[in-house]
Design an enzyme around this catalytic site. Sequence first.
Site, PDB file in Angstrom:
ATOM      1  N   ASP A  10     -35.178   4.340 -23.100  1.00  0.00           N
ATOM      2  CA  ASP A  10     -36.286   4.166 -23.559  1.00  0.00           C
ATOM      3  C   ASP A  10     -36.806   5.331 -24.743  1.00  0.00           C
ATOM      4  OD1 ASP A  10     -39.518   3.445 -23.290  1.00  0.00           O
ATOM      5  OD2 ASP A  10     -39.692   5.578 -22.536  1.00  0.00           O
TER       6      ASP A  10
ATOM      7  N   ASP B 192     -40.709   6.005 -26.212  1.00  0.00           N
ATOM      8  CA  ASP B 192     -42.092   6.624 -26.222  1.00  0.00           C
ATOM      9  C   ASP B 192     -42.175   7.414 -25.070  1.00  0.00           C
ATOM     10  OD1 ASP B 192     -43.407   6.161 -28.806  1.00  0.00           O
ATOM     11  OD2 ASP B 192     -43.148   4.084 -27.965  1.00  0.00           O
TER      12      ASP B 192
HETATM   13  C1  XBP Z   1     -44.572   2.826 -24.854  1.00  0.00           C
HETATM   14  C2  XBP Z   1     -45.527   1.894 -25.504  1.00  0.00           C
HETATM   15  C3  XBP Z   1     -45.742   1.558 -26.833  1.00  0.00           C
HETATM   16  C4  XBP Z   1     -46.502   2.876 -27.606  1.00  0.00           C
HETATM   17  C5  XBP Z   1     -47.120   2.565 -28.824  1.00  0.00           C
HETATM   18  O1  XBP Z   1     -43.114   2.276 -25.183  1.00  0.00           O
HETATM   19  O2  XBP Z   1     -46.166   1.142 -24.553  1.00  0.00           O
HETATM   20  O3  XBP Z   1     -46.730   0.649 -27.000  1.00  0.00           O
HETATM   21  O4  XBP Z   1     -47.682   3.244 -26.713  1.00  0.00           O
HETATM   22  O5  XBP Z   1     -46.305   1.651 -29.635  1.00  0.00           O
HETATM   23  P1  XBP Z   1     -41.911   2.753 -24.495  1.00  0.00           P
HETATM   24  P2  XBP Z   1     -46.850   0.266 -30.294  1.00  0.00           P
HETATM   25  O6  XBP Z   1     -41.587   1.568 -24.131  1.00  0.00           O
HETATM   26  O7  XBP Z   1     -40.915   3.243 -25.707  1.00  0.00           O
HETATM   27  O8  XBP Z   1     -42.317   3.736 -23.554  1.00  0.00           O
HETATM   28  O9  XBP Z   1     -48.314   0.599 -30.622  1.00  0.00           O
HETATM   29  O10 XBP Z   1     -45.953   0.253 -31.412  1.00  0.00           O
HETATM   30  O11 XBP Z   1     -46.861  -0.726 -29.264  1.00  0.00           O
HETATM   31 MG    MG Z   2     -41.928   5.248 -22.175  1.00  0.00          MG
END
Ligand code: XBP
Ligand code: MG
Length: 258
Positions: free
Chosen positions: A8, A10
């Site tokens: 993953d 973020d």
């Molecule tokens: C986490 C998310 C993302 C980010 C923002 O992603 O939910 O939406 O918060 O990114 P991950 P965008 O699956 O990597 O944990 O604004 O580009 O959607």
């Molecule tokens: Mg994440």
Amino acid sequence: MLEAIIFDVDGTLSNTERDGHLIAFNQTFADAGLDWYWSDELYAELLAVSGGKERIRYYLESYNTRFTLPDDLNDLDALVADLHASKTRLYEQLLSQGGIPLRTGVERLLTEALDSGMRMAIATTTSLSNVEALLRNTCGEESIGWFEVIGAGDMVAAKKPAPDIYTMVMNEMGLAPNQCLVLEDSENGLRSALSAGISSVLVTTNHFTRDHDFTGATLVIDHLGEPDRPFTRLQGRQTDASYVNLELLKSLHEASNS
Ligand code: XBP
Ligand code: MG
């Protein structure tokens, strides 16, 4: 046998939500002359919805219901798209200023996996351009090529906790769920991997996710650790290890698939 590690982004590779997205969302709202402000506490709740565009809509539907929505649904789509595009520009500026480092142990583990020839991929709900910008600004341009597949954002119809992004990545790699191990930081991410059939999931918690329900995770720790900075085990399999390396991932994979 463990064939691939799927990461993953973020909250897992980096604390991008706290150090990047949240700051960029609030700056975007201020620049647009909107009096919306997402506190830390509110953002923790808004993270229940994956995807930045979806999160803005959720905020308007469930929190800021006094905001007068445009009569035409197309205008709402355009407003959300504009705000999200500005947020992405500001987020990428923060990255290029070096303000969003990788989390503890991430670069070490990526390098070890790369050197050993382990196959690696990414499954995220953020956009491909955000993933590439994060990698470029932390490990360098060439690190984008370390990942055989980068499954991102709107490449699938349903974002996490739906299984789609993990299923897409495994299909593109020609792998079955029992050949993969996932690194995640959130309940939505864990649910997504589990519902795609992957039973090896290592969770590193963070500021926003430490109180999530991680039932079903193989191991839950506070970060990946370093030889001189041990992780704390929070839930899941017992281990004598103090930092995460390939050997630990292989043993977790074997234990959760036997
Ligand atoms: C986490 C998310 C993302 C980010 C923002 O992603 O939910 O939406 O918060 O990114 P991950 P965008 O699956 O990597 O944990 O604004 O580009 O959607
Ligand atoms: Mg994440």
